[in-house]
Design a protein around this motif. Sequence first.
Motif, PDB file in Angstrom:
ATOM      1  N   SER A  14       0.847  -1.194   0.000  1.00  0.00           N
ATOM      2  CA  SER A  14       0.000   0.000   0.000  1.00  0.00           C
ATOM      3  C   SER A  14       0.882   1.243   0.000  1.00  0.00           C
ATOM      4  CB  SER A  14      -0.906   0.015   1.222  1.00  0.00           C
ATOM      5  OG  SER A  14      -1.724  -1.134   1.258  1.00  0.00           O
ATOM      6  N   ILE A  15       0.818   2.013  -1.082  1.00  0.00           N
ATOM      7  CA  ILE A  15       1.667   3.189  -1.250  1.00  0.00           C
ATOM      8  C   ILE A  15       0.801   4.450  -1.288  1.00  0.00           C
ATOM      9  CG2 ILE A  15       3.381   4.310  -2.744  1.00  0.00           C
ATOM     10  CD1 ILE A  15       4.324   1.601  -1.580  1.00  0.00           C
ATOM     11  N   LEU A  16       1.111   5.402  -0.421  1.00  0.00           N
ATOM     12  CA  LEU A  16       0.378   6.665  -0.404  1.00  0.00           C
ATOM     13  C   LEU A  16       0.963   7.608  -1.448  1.00  0.00           C
ATOM     14  CD1 LEU A  16      -1.878   8.276   1.098  1.00  0.00           C
ATOM     15  CD2 LEU A  16      -0.019   9.307   2.430  1.00  0.00           C
ATOM     16  N   LEU A  17       0.084   8.095  -2.325  1.00  0.00           N
ATOM     17  CA  LEU A  17       0.476   9.052  -3.359  1.00  0.00           C
ATOM     18  C   LEU A  17      -0.285  10.348  -3.131  1.00  0.00           C
ATOM     19  CD1 LEU A  17       0.192   6.694  -6.478  1.00  0.00           C
ATOM     20  CD2 LEU A  17       2.279   7.289  -5.230  1.00  0.00           C
ATOM     21  N   ARG A  18       0.284  11.445  -3.637  1.00  0.00           N
ATOM     22  CA  ARG A  18      -0.423  12.729  -3.542  1.00  0.00           C
ATOM     23  C   ARG A  18      -0.234  13.502  -4.834  1.00  0.00           C
ATOM     24  NH1 ARG A  18       3.048  16.972  -2.496  1.00  0.00           N
ATOM     25  NH2 ARG A  18       5.100  16.324  -1.827  1.00  0.00           N
ATOM     26  N   ASP A  19      -1.250  14.326  -5.139  1.00  0.00           N
ATOM     27  CA  ASP A  19      -1.127  15.171  -6.320  1.00  0.00           C
ATOM     28  C   ASP A  19      -0.791  16.589  -5.869  1.00  0.00           C
ATOM     29  OD1 ASP A  19      -3.472  16.453  -5.540  1.00  0.00           O
ATOM     30  OD2 ASP A  19      -4.543  16.040  -7.385  1.00  0.00           O
ATOM     31  N   GLY A  66      -3.070  18.416  -3.335  1.00  0.00           N
ATOM     32  CA  GLY A  66      -3.223  17.899  -1.982  1.00  0.00           C
ATOM     33  C   GLY A  66      -4.090  16.655  -1.870  1.00  0.00           C
ATOM     34  N   LEU A  67      -4.575  16.126  -3.015  1.00  0.00           N
ATOM     35  CA  LEU A  67      -5.347  14.885  -3.002  1.00  0.00           C
ATOM     36  C   LEU A  67      -4.411  13.729  -2.654  1.00  0.00           C
ATOM     37  CD1 LEU A  67      -7.882  13.095  -3.794  1.00  0.00           C
ATOM     38  CD2 LEU A  67      -6.824  12.959  -6.055  1.00  0.00           C
ATOM     39  N   HIS A  68      -4.834  12.895  -1.716  1.00  0.00           N
ATOM     40  CA  HIS A  68      -4.081  11.690  -1.371  1.00  0.00           C
ATOM     41  C   HIS A  68      -4.881  10.474  -1.799  1.00  0.00           C
ATOM     42  CE1 HIS A  68      -2.055  14.476   1.421  1.00  0.00           C
ATOM     43  NE2 HIS A  68      -1.026  13.680   1.212  1.00  0.00           N
ATOM     44  N   PRO A 125       3.298   5.810 -10.462  1.00  0.00           N
ATOM     45  CA  PRO A 125       2.513   7.026 -10.194  1.00  0.00           C
ATOM     46  C   PRO A 125       1.927   7.670 -11.450  1.00  0.00           C
ATOM     47  CG  PRO A 125       4.514   7.047  -8.894  1.00  0.00           C
ATOM     48  CD  PRO A 125       4.633   5.899  -9.862  1.00  0.00           C
ATOM     49  N   LYS A 126       2.614   7.528 -12.587  1.00  0.00           N
ATOM     50  CA  LYS A 126       2.094   8.102 -13.840  1.00  0.00           C
ATOM     51  C   LYS A 126       0.790   7.418 -14.251  1.00  0.00           C
ATOM     52  CE  LYS A 126       6.554   9.572 -15.601  1.00  0.00           C
ATOM     53  NZ  LYS A 126       7.608   9.347 -16.594  1.00  0.00           N
ATOM     54  N   ARG A 180      -2.724  16.181 -12.725  1.00  0.00           N
ATOM     55  CA  ARG A 180      -1.580  16.732 -13.459  1.00  0.00           C
ATOM     56  C   ARG A 180      -0.269  16.085 -13.039  1.00  0.00           C
ATOM     57  NH1 ARG A 180      -0.913  22.573 -13.021  1.00  0.00           N
ATOM     58  NH2 ARG A 180       0.607  22.258 -14.652  1.00  0.00           N
ATOM     59  N   ARG A 181      -0.131  15.807 -11.740  1.00  0.00           N
ATOM     60  CA  ARG A 181       1.112  15.216 -11.243  1.00  0.00           C
ATOM     61  C   ARG A 181       0.794  14.350 -10.031  1.00  0.00           C
ATOM     62  NH1 ARG A 181       6.262  17.690  -8.467  1.00  0.00           N
ATOM     63  NH2 ARG A 181       7.740  16.061  -9.035  1.00  0.00           N
TER      64      ARG A 181
END
Length: 153
Positions: free
Chosen positions: A45-50, A53-55, A68-69, A78-79
């Motif tokens: 389980s990997i936490l990503l954020r844009d 501020g969206l997680h 992540p892409k 966007r990122r």
Amino acid sequence: MDTPITRYLQQEGIDFLLLPHHKPARTIQEAAAERGVEAHRLVKSILLRDMGGLHVLACVPGTRQVDPKKVRTLLNCRRMTCADAQDVEDVTGLTIGTVAPIGLKQPLPVIFDRSLCEYQTVNISSGNRMAGIELAMSDLVQLCEPRYGDICR
């Protein structure tokens, strides 16, 4: 062992098997060896954020890597980058290496790589480096209501 994740499973009436470790696991391979299971059956389980501020929590088989892409494309962001250790703790209430897609400090969107659907049972973190949890994949899906996509490298 009492953790936010084991308490959540008990509260929801979900059957699970606690798999104690003899020593703390620092890698997926160590966790699999301690639990006596194949590493690909662990849910990483990997936490990503844009940038806004969206997680999101991206979940893949233990032997795979999150891209992540691909998550960014799936969510039309966007990122998208991996969250740092402090962000992981602030958002999930858990430390890196102990995060699971349930029992989190706050609700998060969860994305499962489609390949996880192959498994009847999976292993997740207990929220503590000294144990893992085995449960039915159907129960995990019911609890975290994930979105699915091709999110592995």
